[in-house]
Structures are given as structure tokens and as C-alpha cells.
Design a protein around this motif. Sequence first.
Motif, PDB file in Angstrom:
ATOM      1  N   GLU A   9       0.816  -1.209   0.000  1.00 31.32           N
ATOM      2  CA  GLU A   9       0.000   0.000   0.000  1.00 31.32           C
ATOM      3  C   GLU A   9       0.851   1.261   0.000  1.00 31.32           C
ATOM      4  N   HIS A  10       1.868   1.281   0.830  1.00 34.68           N
ATOM      5  CA  HIS A  10       2.660   2.494   1.010  1.00 34.68           C
ATOM      6  C   HIS A  10       4.072   2.406   0.446  1.00 34.68           C
ATOM      7  N   VAL A  11       4.566   1.213   0.217  1.00 39.07           N
ATOM      8  CA  VAL A  11       5.948   1.042  -0.209  1.00 39.07           C
ATOM      9  C   VAL A  11       6.050  -0.047  -1.271  1.00 39.07           C
ATOM     10  N   PHE A 121       6.882   4.773   6.180  1.00 38.17           N
ATOM     11  CA  PHE A 121       6.987   3.434   6.762  1.00 38.17           C
ATOM     12  C   PHE A 121       7.885   3.473   7.990  1.00 38.17           C
ATOM     13  N   ASP A 122       7.785   2.428   8.792  1.00 41.98           N
ATOM     14  CA  ASP A 122       8.646   2.236   9.953  1.00 41.98           C
ATOM     15  C   ASP A 122       9.393   0.917   9.803  1.00 41.98           C
ATOM     16  N   GLU A 141       6.323  -3.384   8.501  1.00 41.72           N
ATOM     17  CA  GLU A 141       4.882  -3.656   8.501  1.00 41.72           C
ATOM     18  C   GLU A 141       4.210  -2.599   7.644  1.00 41.72           C
ATOM     19  N   ASP A 142       3.324  -3.025   6.754  1.00 42.58           N
ATOM     20  CA  ASP A 142       2.644  -2.083   5.862  1.00 42.58           C
ATOM     21  C   ASP A 142       1.168  -2.460   5.773  1.00 42.58           C
ATOM     22  N   GLY A 143       0.343  -1.832   6.598  1.00 43.62           N
ATOM     23  CA  GLY A 143      -1.095  -2.035   6.525  1.00 43.62           C
ATOM     24  C   GLY A 143      -1.509  -3.475   6.760  1.00 43.62           C
TER      25      GLY A 143
END
Length: 216
Positions: A9-11, A121-122, A141-143
Motif C-alpha cells: 500500500e505504502h511502499v 513506513f517504519d 509492517e505495511d497495513g
Amino acid sequence: MTSLLYDLEHVTVRTVSVSDMDNNVYLITAKDSGQQVLIDAADDLPAIRALLAEGASDAQRPAKLSLVATTHQHWDHVRALEALVAETGARTAAGRQDVSGIPVPVDVVLDHGDIGHFDGFDLAAVHLRGHTPGSIAYVLEDGEAPHLIFSGDSLFPGGVGNTQKDPDRFALLIADVTERLFGVYPDDAVVLPGHGKSTTLGAERPHLEEWKARGW
């Protein structure tokens, strides 16, 4: 062959295998900000340049390599580190106990449980003692997607990393992997090792007692 492993989703997560030791270099790129983290500048600067360019195409803004995160100090995982840092100006990160073996100054010295916050992201640092004193796994971790565990040489399909037949080092590594990875993350978490193919915690979990019994 495409370098794209995951389009989340983000990366995005991309990879390239370098050197005759089949070292995996991983690249995380934030889609919105273009911020990038590269894990293990193992070898082959031209291949890493190409990986960075491919990752940049995933971002809506100009990409920037913010950090080169090293899983551990062994020479085959850092051969391109000095040249990459000189070329890009990226900051560096490594586990506290491995800092003295890293061939460049380490900007971010990591302990177990540290969290790196990036624009999109973390990354969590998981200290896994045994293969080297300061080995770090990086967890993304991504969603709703599964956790991605960049495990370096501490966990592979079929077992933990090489502890050179030292029972004390093996005991440390199997305990840390059991407690800090298998004890924390779910079965669908993907293990992306420093060499070779990926696996999941669920695929490996049934074999933990077998690994303990055999001692490697």
C-alpha cells in the motif's frame, strides 16, 4: 527479470542478488515521499545503482536514499557500503555490537526494539545474537500486508544462521530467533534472508524443536 518483490500500500520492496555468494540486497521505497532504505550494500555498486533507479520509478516524488541498514558485519554484506555511502551521502545503521566491524562510520547505532521512522513506513530493529554479536533483523509492517522480516544471516529456510559449531553461540541464536521472531510475529510473516530464497515463519515454526535438537 524484475527486481520487484512486493508492491504494498505504502511502499515497494525490490531486491537484487549480487556476488558469487548470492547476497540479497533489498530496497524499500516509500511511494508518496520517495524515501528509500537499502538493506545490505553487499557488493556490485552498478547493480545497486540500477536497483535504486528502479525503486525511484515507484515513487511519486524524487527518490532519495536516506539510510543504508546493515544486518551484520561480515565482509560479504558490506563490500559496496563505503562506495555507496560516498556516492549518495546516505546515513548508515548497524547493530551496536557490530559497529567496530563496519567499514564506514555508523550514524545510527541500533539496539533491540529500536524503531526507525521514515516518511511512509517504519522499520523495527530485532537484535539476534549468535551469528555475529550485533546481528539485526529489520521488520517492515505495511497495513494489511504480512510483516516482512529482513533476517540477514540469522534465519533461513531450514534453520538459523551459522554459529561455527559453537554451542553457546547457537544457544543464543536459537533463543533469540524463537523469542524475538517466532514469539512475536505471526505465521504469515515473510522471512527475507541475506542469501537465497524466502520463507515464512509458519513454514519454519514446526521445525524449531528439530533445530534445537540437532544444534545447528
